[in-house]
Design a protein around this motif. Structure first.
Motif, PDB file in Angstrom:
ATOM      1  N   LEU A   8      60.770  23.574   7.767  1.00  0.00           N
ATOM      2  CA  LEU A   8      59.246  23.358   7.443  1.00  0.00           C
ATOM      3  C   LEU A   8      59.042  23.770   6.489  1.00  0.00           C
ATOM      4  N   PRO A   9      58.124  23.145   5.681  1.00  0.00           N
ATOM      5  CA  PRO A   9      57.291  23.213   4.286  1.00  0.00           C
ATOM      6  C   PRO A   9      56.453  24.572   4.855  1.00  0.00           C
ATOM      7  N   SER A  10      56.563  25.598   3.837  1.00  0.00           N
ATOM      8  CA  SER A  10      55.142  26.504   4.486  1.00  0.00           C
ATOM      9  C   SER A  10      54.044  25.654   3.180  1.00  0.00           C
ATOM     10  N   VAL A  11      53.016  26.410   4.338  1.00  0.00           N
ATOM     11  CA  VAL A  11      51.511  26.344   4.266  1.00  0.00           C
ATOM     12  C   VAL A  11      51.623  26.591   3.017  1.00  0.00           C
ATOM     13  N   GLY A  13      53.210  25.338   0.215  1.00  0.00           N
ATOM     14  CA  GLY A  13      54.034  24.527  -0.417  1.00  0.00           C
ATOM     15  C   GLY A  13      53.403  23.306   0.076  1.00  0.00           C
ATOM     16  N   VAL A  14      52.761  23.042   1.155  1.00  0.00           N
ATOM     17  CA  VAL A  14      51.998  21.695   1.715  1.00  0.00           C
ATOM     18  C   VAL A  14      50.922  21.917   1.094  1.00  0.00           C
ATOM     19  N   GLY A  15      50.088  22.738   1.170  1.00  0.00           N
ATOM     20  CA  GLY A  15      48.705  22.212  -0.137  1.00  0.00           C
ATOM     21  C   GLY A  15      48.582  22.458  -1.079  1.00  0.00           C
ATOM     22  N   LEU A  16      50.286  22.919  -1.993  1.00  0.00           N
ATOM     23  CA  LEU A  16      50.346  22.935  -2.926  1.00  0.00           C
ATOM     24  C   LEU A  16      50.712  21.034  -3.463  1.00  0.00           C
ATOM     25  N   ALA A  17      51.251  20.975  -2.822  1.00  0.00           N
ATOM     26  CA  ALA A  17      51.519  19.468  -3.035  1.00  0.00           C
ATOM     27  C   ALA A  17      50.591  18.364  -2.052  1.00  0.00           C
ATOM     28  N   ARG A  18      49.612  18.902  -1.353  1.00  0.00           N
ATOM     29  CA  ARG A  18      48.303  17.993  -1.056  1.00  0.00           C
ATOM     30  C   ARG A  18      47.498  18.089  -2.651  1.00  0.00           C
ATOM     31  N   GLY A  19      47.233  19.481  -3.192  1.00  0.00           N
ATOM     32  CA  GLY A  19      46.289  19.383  -4.239  1.00  0.00           C
ATOM     33  C   GLY A  19      47.324  18.412  -5.811  1.00  0.00           C
ATOM     34  N   VAL A  20      47.735  18.025  -5.558  1.00  0.00           N
ATOM     35  CA  VAL A  20      48.399  17.179  -6.650  1.00  0.00           C
ATOM     36  C   VAL A  20      48.378  15.294  -5.704  1.00  0.00           C
ATOM     37  N   HIS A 100      44.971  16.272  10.753  1.00  0.00           N
ATOM     38  CA  HIS A 100      44.889  17.518  11.597  1.00  0.00           C
ATOM     39  C   HIS A 100      46.065  16.790  12.426  1.00  0.00           C
ATOM     40  N   GLY A 101      46.274  15.599  12.831  1.00  0.00           N
ATOM     41  CA  GLY A 101      47.480  14.863  13.594  1.00  0.00           C
ATOM     42  C   GLY A 101      49.261  14.955  12.704  1.00  0.00           C
ATOM     43  N   ALA A 102      48.755  15.466  11.892  1.00  0.00           N
ATOM     44  CA  ALA A 102      49.730  15.984  11.193  1.00  0.00           C
ATOM     45  C   ALA A 102      50.074  17.304  10.803  1.00  0.00           C
ATOM     46  N   PRO A 103      51.311  17.918  11.046  1.00  0.00           N
ATOM     47  CA  PRO A 103      51.898  19.208  10.242  1.00  0.00           C
ATOM     48  C   PRO A 103      50.855  19.661   9.361  1.00  0.00           C
ATOM     49  N   VAL A 104      49.516  19.376   8.774  1.00  0.00           N
ATOM     50  CA  VAL A 104      49.329  20.475   7.759  1.00  0.00           C
ATOM     51  C   VAL A 104      48.441  21.047   7.889  1.00  0.00           C
ATOM     52  N   SER A 108      46.613  24.840   4.908  1.00  0.00           N
ATOM     53  CA  SER A 108      46.866  23.771   3.278  1.00  0.00           C
ATOM     54  C   SER A 108      46.031  23.028   3.196  1.00  0.00           C
ATOM     55  N   TYR A 109      45.034  22.042   4.068  1.00  0.00           N
ATOM     56  CA  TYR A 109      44.454  21.383   3.102  1.00  0.00           C
ATOM     57  C   TYR A 109      43.216  21.877   2.159  1.00  0.00           C
ATOM     58  N   PHE A 110      42.928  23.108   2.937  1.00  0.00           N
ATOM     59  CA  PHE A 110      42.145  23.616   1.526  1.00  0.00           C
ATOM     60  C   PHE A 110      42.865  24.212   0.672  1.00  0.00           C
TER      61      PHE A 110
END
Length: 273
Positions: A8-11, A13-20, A100-104, A108-110
């Motif tokens: 699974l991607p790191s916290v 990594g997911v956060g940076l993807a969310r940033g894009v 919240h229901g997904a693996p985020v 990562s959101y913030f």
């Protein structure tokens, strides 16, 4: 055991993807982009053009004082307002609930929101500085010490205002009220803190006392200390730049903002359960 390529991607990594994703969504909202970037700069041009007299024999004009002070408003506009309205929108349209229901995770959101806020804030400050320099001849800091002050002041300002924006999003009952809930406090505190009114030492005592309890006054004063000569301290409320007190108050609001976030943040509206 060693992680496989399918881990699974790191916290982060997911956060940076969310940033894009956040940046792309922000760029698509043309009205929001125009308002976010142009409104503080437009206010600066208007105030600086109306009030342009020199301060005694300091060689500093009111326009240059506004150029330094208005950076505080620009930061509040791109952090507190953007964060508060953005989270309220995500909560109302179900984005937060789906994430919240997904693996985020919340982290990562913030991280994604912080990427957006950082890019927008840097762009806003560059625009404000360009207007100050090109239109009102505001000089850039001439010493390393002032640039250092600019750096820590910018970090503390962005952190405190961002955290407070997250906290205030819990007070927004609907997207329609988001603008009022986030914008009104910024405008009121900007007036009370001398960002829109100069010189600050001529403000009523009650205004000075109220504004001293909030970060906007100290952010504006801090940036004036960066861009204006020390001779301008005579027009400050305490006749000094007070860098220690500035760091203390804004730092305290970072802690207060974090505590409020932990106490108030929720993934859904209360009516949604």
């Amino acid at each position: 055991m060693r992680q496989t390529s399918g881990a699974l991607p790191s916290v982060l990594g997911v956060g940076l993807a969310r940033g894009v994703i956040e940046l792309k969504q922000f760029a698509r909202e043309k009205e929001a982009v125009i308002f976010t970037f142009t409104f503080p700069a437009l206010l600066l041009v208007l105030l600086g053009s109306i009030f342009s007299d020199a301060y005694g024999n300091t060689g500093v004009t009111a326009s240059q004082v506004f150029a330094a002070s208005m950076i505080a408003y620009g930061i509040m506009n791109t952090t507190f307002v953007t964060m508060g309205t953005g989270i309220a929108t995500d909560r109302e349209d179900g984005t937060l609930k789906r994430l919240h229901g997904a693996p985020v995770s919340a982290t990562s959101y913030f991280v994604g929101k912080i990427v957006l806020i950082t890019v927008v804030t840097v762009a806003e400050i560059v625009l404000m500085l360009a207007v100050g320099m090109l239109v009102f001849d505001m000089p850039l800091p001439s010493t390393g010490e002032r640039w250092l002050t600019f750096a820590w002041l910018l970090v503390l300002s962005v952190v405190s205002c961002t955290l407070l924006g997250i906290a205030v999003s819990a007070m927004v009952k609907s997207v329609r009220s988001a603008g009022a809930v986030t914008t009104v406090p910024v405008v009121v505190l900007s007036f009370l803190s001398g960002v829109f009114m100069q010189p600050i030492n001529e403000l009523p005592d009650w205004m000075l006392k109220v504004s001293s309890a909030f970060p906007v006054k100290w952010i504006g004063q801090g940036f004036r200390s960066v861009f204006l000569p020390d001779s301008m301290t005579r027009w400050e409320a305490a006749a000094a730049w007070e860098p220690g007190m500035t760091a203390l108050v804004i730092g305290a609001w970072c802690v207060i903002g974090l505590m409020l976030c932990l106490l108030t943040f929720r993934w859904t509206n209360r009516r949604d359960g």
